[in-house]
Design a protein around this motif. Structure first.
Motif, short mmCIF file in Angstrom:
data_model
loop_
_atom_site.label_atom_id
_atom_site.label_comp_id
_atom_site.label_asym_id
_atom_site.label_seq_id
_atom_site.Cartn_x
_atom_site.Cartn_y
_atom_site.Cartn_z
N ILE A 63 1.91 -9.90 4.81
CA ILE A 63 1.02 -10.30 3.26
C ILE A 63 0.15 -12.15 3.44
O ILE A 63 -0.88 -12.21 3.52
N GLN A 64 0.76 -13.12 4.56
CA GLN A 64 -0.38 -13.79 4.59
C GLN A 64 -1.47 -13.90 5.61
O GLN A 64 -2.30 -14.24 5.56
N HIS A 65 -1.07 -12.82 6.69
CA HIS A 65 -2.18 -12.78 7.25
C HIS A 65 -3.05 -11.58 6.85
O HIS A 65 -4.58 -11.92 7.48
N LEU A 66 -2.81 -11.12 5.88
CA LEU A 66 -3.75 -10.04 5.57
C LEU A 66 -4.85 -10.79 4.42
O LEU A 66 -6.16 -10.50 4.67
N THR A 67 -4.21 -11.77 3.33
CA THR A 67 -4.68 -12.44 2.20
C THR A 67 -5.56 -13.53 3.65
O THR A 67 -7.15 -13.45 2.98
N ARG A 68 -5.08 -14.05 4.58
CA ARG A 68 -6.22 -15.37 5.24
C ARG A 68 -6.99 -14.26 5.72
O ARG A 68 -8.63 -14.50 5.74
N GLU A 69 -6.67 -13.28 6.45
CA GLU A 69 -7.66 -12.65 7.35
C GLU A 69 -8.46 -11.77 6.27
O GLU A 69 -9.94 -11.66 7.09
N LYS A 70 -9.08 -11.26 5.02
CA LYS A 70 -10.35 -10.50 3.92
C LYS A 70 -9.85 -11.86 2.82
O LYS A 70 -11.17 -11.46 2.09
N GLY A 71 -9.25 -13.21 3.07
CA GLY A 71 -9.97 -14.13 2.92
C GLY A 71 -9.73 -13.91 1.03
O GLY A 71 -10.19 -13.98 -0.16
N VAL A 72 -8.51 -13.86 0.53
CA VAL A 72 -7.99 -13.43 -1.17
C VAL A 72 -6.98 -14.62 -0.98
O VAL A 72 -6.54 -14.88 -0.51
N ALA A 73 -7.83 -15.08 -1.84
CA ALA A 73 -6.89 -16.73 -1.43
C ALA A 73 -6.09 -16.85 -3.07
O ALA A 73 -5.16 -17.28 -3.50
N GLU A 74 -6.29 -15.74 -4.45
CA GLU A 74 -5.66 -15.83 -5.90
C GLU A 74 -5.12 -14.75 -5.91
O GLU A 74 -6.47 -13.22 -5.66
N TYR A 75 -3.78 -14.75 -6.04
CA TYR A 75 -3.64 -12.48 -5.92
C TYR A 75 -2.12 -13.09 -6.41
O TYR A 75 -1.33 -14.33 -6.42
N ARG A 76 -1.45 -11.93 -6.92
CA ARG A 76 -0.35 -11.87 -7.07
C ARG A 76 0.62 -10.54 -6.24
O ARG A 76 0.53 -9.97 -5.83
N ALA A 77 1.50 -11.14 -5.73
CA ALA A 77 2.66 -10.73 -4.96
C ALA A 77 3.72 -10.26 -5.33
O ALA A 77 4.97 -11.58 -6.35
N VAL A 78 4.38 -9.27 -5.88
CA VAL A 78 5.60 -8.62 -7.13
C VAL A 78 6.00 -7.92 -6.55
O VAL A 78 5.71 -6.89 -5.57
N VAL A 79 7.33 -7.96 -6.14
CA VAL A 79 8.58 -6.58 -6.23
C VAL A 79 9.49 -6.65 -7.13
O VAL A 79 10.16 -7.18 -7.83
N ASN A 80 8.95 -5.17 -7.67
CA ASN A 80 10.05 -4.84 -8.41
C ASN A 80 11.48 -4.03 -7.68
O ASN A 80 10.84 -3.35 -7.37
N THR A 81 12.51 -4.20 -8.27
CA THR A 81 13.39 -4.23 -8.20
C THR A 81 14.63 -3.30 -9.24
O THR A 81 14.89 -4.15 -10.07
N GLY A 82 15.12 -2.40 -9.47
CA GLY A 82 15.39 -1.77 -9.77
C GLY A 82 14.84 -1.06 -11.24
O GLY A 82 13.20 -1.38 -11.71
N ALA A 83 15.21 0.20 -11.59
CA ALA A 83 14.42 1.23 -12.81
C ALA A 83 13.97 0.05 -13.72
O ALA A 83 12.41 0.24 -14.20
N ALA A 84 14.86 -0.63 -14.45
CA ALA A 84 14.86 -1.89 -15.94
C ALA A 84 13.28 -2.51 -15.37
O ALA A 84 12.43 -3.63 -16.24
N ALA A 85 13.13 -3.42 -13.52
CA ALA A 85 12.46 -3.87 -13.22
C ALA A 85 10.78 -2.63 -13.19
O ALA A 85 9.93 -3.90 -12.40
N GLY A 86 10.17 -1.73 -12.99
CA GLY A 86 9.53 -1.10 -13.34
C GLY A 86 9.64 0.11 -11.76
O GLY A 86 8.84 0.66 -11.58
N GLN A 87 11.03 -0.56 -10.96
CA GLN A 87 10.88 0.04 -9.47
C GLN A 87 10.83 1.31 -9.65
O GLN A 87 11.91 2.56 -10.51
N THR A 88 9.83 2.85 -8.99
CA THR A 88 9.96 4.00 -8.87
C THR A 88 10.23 4.62 -7.73
O THR A 88 10.48 5.79 -8.01
N VAL A 89 9.79 3.60 -6.79
CA VAL A 89 10.07 4.62 -5.36
C VAL A 89 10.89 3.20 -4.75
O VAL A 89 10.89 2.16 -5.03
N PRO A 90 12.30 4.35 -4.55
CA PRO A 90 12.94 3.75 -3.97
C PRO A 90 13.35 3.04 -2.45
O PRO A 90 13.99 3.30 -1.66
#
Ligand code: 5GP
Ligand code: ZN
Length: 107
Positions: A63-90
């Protein structure tokens, strides 16, 4: 085998943004923002709770490498854990979203 393992094994196509020995970054097929990447550890693990610290480090390094390389200074990183949190791919994945104003709190 889960869908992300199939993508990692090149059995299912995906738009690859970046790849190294431990991680794969792809464009989300159902993009929720102008920029929506998924950063995935190559070794299958279901979620953030189950992951080895090395897998989490590999993902955050990508994530650090890519955002630095692509110049993405503002972004959201999200990890959904469990169905109630919205995780659909296990298979652990970090969503990286950018390119528009992102509301808070998430729904
Ligand atoms: P979750 O809901 O588990 O947090 O996120 C799963 C994400 O994977 C969703 O945003 C969904 O659009 C994405 N996704 C599901 N299947 C595929 C696929 O086959 N290819 C790609 N590129 N993304 C996928
Ligand atoms: Zn998997």
């Amino acid at each position: 085998m889960c869908i992300f393992c199939k993508i990692i094994n090149k059995e299912i196509p995906a738009q690859t943004i970046y790849e190294d020995a431990d991680t794969l970054a792809i464009a989300d097929v159902n993009s929720q923002a102008p920029l929506h990447w998924l950063v995935i550890p190559k070794v299958h693990v279901e979620n953030l709770t189950q992951a080895a610290p090395e897998q989490i480090l590999a993902c955050t390094r990508t994530i650090q490498h890519l955002t630095r390389e692509k110049g993405v200074a503002e972004y959201r990183a999200v990890v959904n854990t469990g169905a109630a949190a919205g995780q659909t791919v296990p298979h652990l994945h970090f969503h990286i979203l950018a390119g528009r104003a992102l509301g808070w709190p998430p729904g």
